[in-house]
Design a protein around this motif. Structure first.
Motif, PDB file in Angstrom:
ATOM      1  N   GLN A  93       0.829  -1.205   0.000  1.00 57.54           N
ATOM      2  CA  GLN A  93       0.000   0.000   0.000  1.00 57.54           C
ATOM      3  C   GLN A  93       0.868   1.261   0.000  1.00 57.54           C
ATOM      4  O   GLN A  93       0.591   2.212  -0.737  1.00 57.54           O
ATOM      5  N   VAL A  94       1.912   1.273   0.802  1.00 53.59           N
ATOM      6  CA  VAL A  94       2.800   2.436   0.855  1.00 53.59           C
ATOM      7  C   VAL A  94       3.480   2.650  -0.488  1.00 53.59           C
ATOM      8  O   VAL A  94       3.576   3.783  -0.990  1.00 53.59           O
ATOM      9  N   LYS A  95       3.947   1.572  -1.084  1.00 49.37           N
ATOM     10  CA  LYS A  95       4.611   1.703  -2.386  1.00 49.37           C
ATOM     11  C   LYS A  95       3.654   2.229  -3.447  1.00 49.37           C
ATOM     12  O   LYS A  95       3.963   3.186  -4.175  1.00 49.37           O
ATOM     13  N   ARG A  96       2.484   1.622  -3.550  1.00 53.93           N
ATOM     14  CA  ARG A  96       1.552   1.949  -4.629  1.00 53.93           C
ATOM     15  C   ARG A  96       0.940   3.329  -4.464  1.00 53.93           C
ATOM     16  O   ARG A  96       0.842   4.095  -5.441  1.00 53.93           O
ATOM     17  N   TYR A  97       0.541   3.670  -3.244  1.00 48.06           N
ATOM     18  CA  TYR A  97      -0.266   4.876  -3.055  1.00 48.06           C
ATOM     19  C   TYR A  97       0.522   6.081  -2.524  1.00 48.06           C
ATOM     20  O   TYR A  97      -0.024   7.183  -2.492  1.00 48.06           O
ATOM     21  N   VAL A  98       1.769   5.873  -2.124  1.00 48.24           N
ATOM     22  CA  VAL A  98       2.574   6.992  -1.626  1.00 48.24           C
ATOM     23  C   VAL A  98       3.812   7.188  -2.513  1.00 48.24           C
ATOM     24  O   VAL A  98       3.949   8.202  -3.191  1.00 48.24           O
ATOM     25  N   ILE A  99       4.700   6.217  -2.511  1.00 49.78           N
ATOM     26  CA  ILE A  99       5.976   6.373  -3.215  1.00 49.78           C
ATOM     27  C   ILE A  99       5.785   6.447  -4.729  1.00 49.78           C
ATOM     28  O   ILE A  99       6.347   7.327  -5.395  1.00 49.78           O
ATOM     29  N   ASP A 100       4.959   5.559  -5.273  1.00 49.06           N
ATOM     30  CA  ASP A 100       4.817   5.509  -6.733  1.00 49.06           C
ATOM     31  C   ASP A 100       4.107   6.727  -7.319  1.00 49.06           C
ATOM     32  O   ASP A 100       4.205   6.975  -8.524  1.00 49.06           O
ATOM     33  N   VAL A 101       3.396   7.504  -6.496  1.00 47.77           N
ATOM     34  CA  VAL A 101       2.728   8.702  -7.031  1.00 47.77           C
ATOM     35  C   VAL A 101       3.606   9.938  -6.931  1.00 47.77           C
ATOM     36  O   VAL A 101       3.209  11.024  -7.355  1.00 47.77           O
ATOM     37  N   GLY A 102       4.805   9.785  -6.351  1.00 43.65           N
ATOM     38  CA  GLY A 102       5.732  10.902  -6.349  1.00 43.65           C
ATOM     39  C   GLY A 102       6.040  11.525  -5.007  1.00 43.65           C
ATOM     40  O   GLY A 102       6.766  12.514  -4.945  1.00 43.65           O
ATOM     41  N   ILE A 103       5.505  10.976  -3.911  1.00 40.29           N
ATOM     42  CA  ILE A 103       5.870  11.430  -2.577  1.00 40.29           C
ATOM     43  C   ILE A 103       7.194  10.753  -2.199  1.00 40.29           C
ATOM     44  O   ILE A 103       7.355   9.547  -2.379  1.00 40.29           O
ATOM     45  N   GLY A 104       8.127  11.512  -1.651  1.00 43.22           N
ATOM     46  CA  GLY A 104       9.472  10.991  -1.482  1.00 43.22           C
ATOM     47  C   GLY A 104       9.681  10.072  -0.301  1.00 43.22           C
ATOM     48  O   GLY A 104      10.630   9.279  -0.290  1.00 43.22           O
ATOM     49  N   GLY A 105       8.843  10.154   0.717  1.00 44.20           N
ATOM     50  CA  GLY A 105       9.038   9.347   1.908  1.00 44.20           C
ATOM     51  C   GLY A 105       7.742   9.198   2.675  1.00 44.20           C
ATOM     52  O   GLY A 105       6.676   9.666   2.250  1.00 44.20           O
ATOM     53  N   VAL A 106       7.839   8.562   3.835  1.00 42.30           N
ATOM     54  CA  VAL A 106       6.639   8.309   4.624  1.00 42.30           C
ATOM     55  C   VAL A 106       6.983   8.431   6.107  1.00 42.30           C
ATOM     56  O   VAL A 106       8.073   8.063   6.544  1.00 42.30           O
ATOM     57  N   VAL A 107       6.055   9.027   6.855  1.00 44.76           N
ATOM     58  CA  VAL A 107       6.127   9.053   8.315  1.00 44.76           C
ATOM     59  C   VAL A 107       4.957   8.225   8.821  1.00 44.76           C
ATOM     60  O   VAL A 107       3.808   8.460   8.432  1.00 44.76           O
ATOM     61  N   VAL A 108       5.239   7.239   9.660  1.00 43.38           N
ATOM     62  CA  VAL A 108       4.200   6.331  10.128  1.00 43.38           C
ATOM     63  C   VAL A 108       3.998   6.493  11.628  1.00 43.38           C
ATOM     64  O   VAL A 108       4.922   6.868  12.357  1.00 43.38           O
ATOM     65  N   ASN A 109       2.774   6.228  12.061  1.00 46.76           N
ATOM     66  CA  ASN A 109       2.510   6.095  13.483  1.00 46.76           C
ATOM     67  C   ASN A 109       1.652   4.865  13.713  1.00 46.76           C
ATOM     68  O   ASN A 109       1.064   4.310  12.773  1.00 46.76           O
ATOM     69  N   LEU A 110       1.615   4.425  14.966  1.00 42.47           N
ATOM     70  CA  LEU A 110       0.949   3.165  15.323  1.00 42.47           C
ATOM     71  C   LEU A 110       0.125   3.346  16.596  1.00 42.47           C
ATOM     72  O   LEU A 110       0.279   2.601  17.565  1.00 42.47           O
ATOM     73  N   PRO A 111      -0.788   4.306  16.641  1.00 41.66           N
ATOM     74  CA  PRO A 111      -1.466   4.615  17.901  1.00 41.66           C
ATOM     75  C   PRO A 111      -2.311   3.472  18.441  1.00 41.66           C
ATOM     76  O   PRO A 111      -2.455   3.339  19.661  1.00 41.66           O
ATOM     77  N   SER A 112      -2.877   2.648  17.568  1.00 38.36           N
ATOM     78  CA  SER A 112      -3.735   1.570  18.063  1.00 38.36           C
ATOM     79  C   SER A 112      -2.930   0.441  18.692  1.00 38.36           C
ATOM     80  O   SER A 112      -3.493  -0.427  19.362  1.00 38.36           O
ATOM     81  N   HIS A 113      -1.619   0.438  18.491  1.00 40.46           N
ATOM     82  CA  HIS A 113      -0.766  -0.622  19.033  1.00 40.46           C
ATOM     83  C   HIS A 113      -0.085  -0.225  20.333  1.00 40.46           C
ATOM     84  O   HIS A 113       0.600  -1.058  20.940  1.00 40.46           O
ATOM     85  N   GLY A 114      -0.250   1.044  20.758  1.00 42.80           N
ATOM     86  CA  GLY A 114       0.464   1.480  21.949  1.00 42.80           C
ATOM     87  C   GLY A 114       1.950   1.291  21.753  1.00 42.80           C
ATOM     88  O   GLY A 114       2.491   1.586  20.684  1.00 42.80           O
ATOM     89  N   TYR A 115       2.624   0.798  22.789  1.00 38.12           N
ATOM     90  CA  TYR A 115       4.025   0.408  22.618  1.00 38.12           C
ATOM     91  C   TYR A 115       4.095  -1.108  22.638  1.00 38.12           C
ATOM     92  O   TYR A 115       3.866  -1.740  23.669  1.00 38.12           O
TER      93      TYR A 115
END
Length: 304
Positions: free
Chosen positions: A264-286
Motif C-alpha cells: 500500500q505504501v509503495k503503490r499509493y505513496v511512493i509511486d505517485v511521487g511522494i518521497g518518503g513516509v512518516v508512520v505512526n501506530l497509535p492503536s498498538h500502543g508500545y
C-alpha cells in the motif's frame, strides 16, 4: 528523510514512572530498525480521534531533549509544532538547543495550529484560519534567520523582534519541515521557507497533492526537486488473512499484514511521487518488536 516514526500518544497502560522509558525504547528501536527520524506530536492534550482528552501527553521539546541524549543517529523534531503555542524567538531557541544537544540532528517541524479546545483551555489565542496563517508567515520571518545565524529585526501585526541573538548553534542549515494539507497556503509557504513538506491527506488525494506542490514551487521560482516530501500515515498491523480488505483508499490508514502495508505504501505513496513516509501506530500502543518489523518491511520500499 525517507522513513520517520511519529509517536502520537503516550498511553501505555503502565505507571507514569515507566512512560518516558517506553518513549526512549521506541526511539531506540526505530533507530536500530533503520528509521531516519523520530517525531513527537506537539500537543498538551490528547487529540479526540486518538484517545481521551485527559490521556497522558508529554511536552514535546522537553521530551525531545531527553531523546537527544538517548539516541545517536535519528533526526529529532515535532510533527508538527503549533506555531500559536510559542513566541517564535523562543521556538527558534528551543529547536536550536535541541540541535546542539543532539549533535546536529534536530529539525524544526511547524504548522499553523488547529486544535481550538486546547488553545481555549490553555489560554493561547486561537483566532481565525487567516489569523493563524498570518502568524505563521510572520513567525517564519523571525525563526528562519535566527536558526541561520542572523540577527533579525522584525515588526509585524502579531510578532516583533529586535536584532535578536540565537546562540549557541551547531550549524546554520538546520532543516525546516512544514506539515499540512492546504494546497494554497501551506504548500505555498513550504515552497518559500521549507526544506521538507509533510503532506497530510488521504491516499486517493496524494496524486493531486503532488501536482499542487509542483505548481506552488513553479509560482515561487523553486525547483521542486529541492523540496523534500513525505506523507503521514497510520498503520494497523494484523496477522489475520484478509484484513487488508478493510483498507480504505480515501483514508490515511494502511491496514493488513506487513507485506500488505508495504504494498500500500509503495503503490499509493511512493509511486505517485511522494518521497518518503512518516508512520505512526497509535492503536498498538508500545509493542516491543513491532517498530523493528515495520522498519524491515518499509526500508526497502522507500529506497533507503
Amino acid at each position: 528523510m525517507r522513513l520517520g516514526l511519529q509517536i502520537p500518544n503516550f498511553s501505555y497502560h503502565a505507571p507514569v514512572s515507566e512512560l518516558y522509558t517506553a518513549v526512549v525504547a521506541q526511539a531506540q528501536e526505530a533507530e536500530a530498525a533503520g528509521f531516519d527520524a523520530v517525531m513527537l506530536m506537539d500537543h498538551f492534550y490528547q487529540l479526540p480521534h486518538l484517545g481521551a482528552l485527559d490521556d497522558p501527553m508529554l511536552e514535546a521539546y522537553t521530551a525531545l531533549g531527553g531523546l537527544a541524549t538517548t539516541t545517536r543517529r535519528v533526526r529529532l523534531g515535532t510533527l508538527v509544532t503549533g506555531n500559536t503555542y510559542r513566541n517564535p524567538a523562543l521556538l527558534a531557541k528551543s529547536v536550536s538547543t535541541l540541535d546542539v544537544m543532539s549533535g546536529g540532528r534536530g529539525f524544526l517541524g511547524i504548522g499553523a495550529g488547529w486544535f481550538e479546545l486546547e488553545h481555549r483551555q490553555l489560554g493561547f489565542e486561537f483566532g481565525t484560519f487567516t489569523d493563524r496563517f498570518e502568524r505563521l508567515e510572520e513567525a517564519l520571518q523571525i525563526i528562519t534567520p535566527m536558526i541561520r545565524g542572523e540577527r533579525p529585526t522584525f515588526e509585524g501585526r502579531w510578532y516583533r523582534a529586535e536584532s535578536v541573538l540565537n546562540n549557541p548553534r551547531i550549524r546554520d542549515d538546520m532543516p525546516i519541515l512544514i506539515g499540512g494539507s492546504g494546497e494554497r497556503k501551506t504548500f505555498a509557504m513550504a515552497a518559500r521557507y521549507a526544506d521538507h513538506l509533510n503532506v497530510i491527506a488521504p491516499f486517493d488525494r496524494l496524486p493531486g497533492k503532488v501536482e499542487a506542490i509542483m505548481r506552488r514551487c513553479r509560482e515561487h521560482d523553486r525547483d521542486p526537486v529541492t523540496l523534500e516530501t513525505s506523507a503521514l500515515i497510520q498503520l494497523v498491523v494484523t496477522d489475520a488473512a484478509g484484513a487488508s480488505d478493510t483498507f480504505v483508499l480515501n483514508s490515511r490508514v494502511a491496514v493488513g499484514t506487513l507485506n500488505d502495508i508495504a504494498e500500500q505504501v509503495k503503490r499509493y505513496v511512493i509511486d505517485v511521487g511522494i518521497g518518503g513516509v512518516v508512520v505512526n501506530l497509535p492503536s498498538h500502543g508500545y509493542t516491543p518488536g513491532l517498530i523493528t518489523d515495520v522498519g524491515e518491511a518499509l526500508v526497502p520500499i522507500v529506497g533507503m
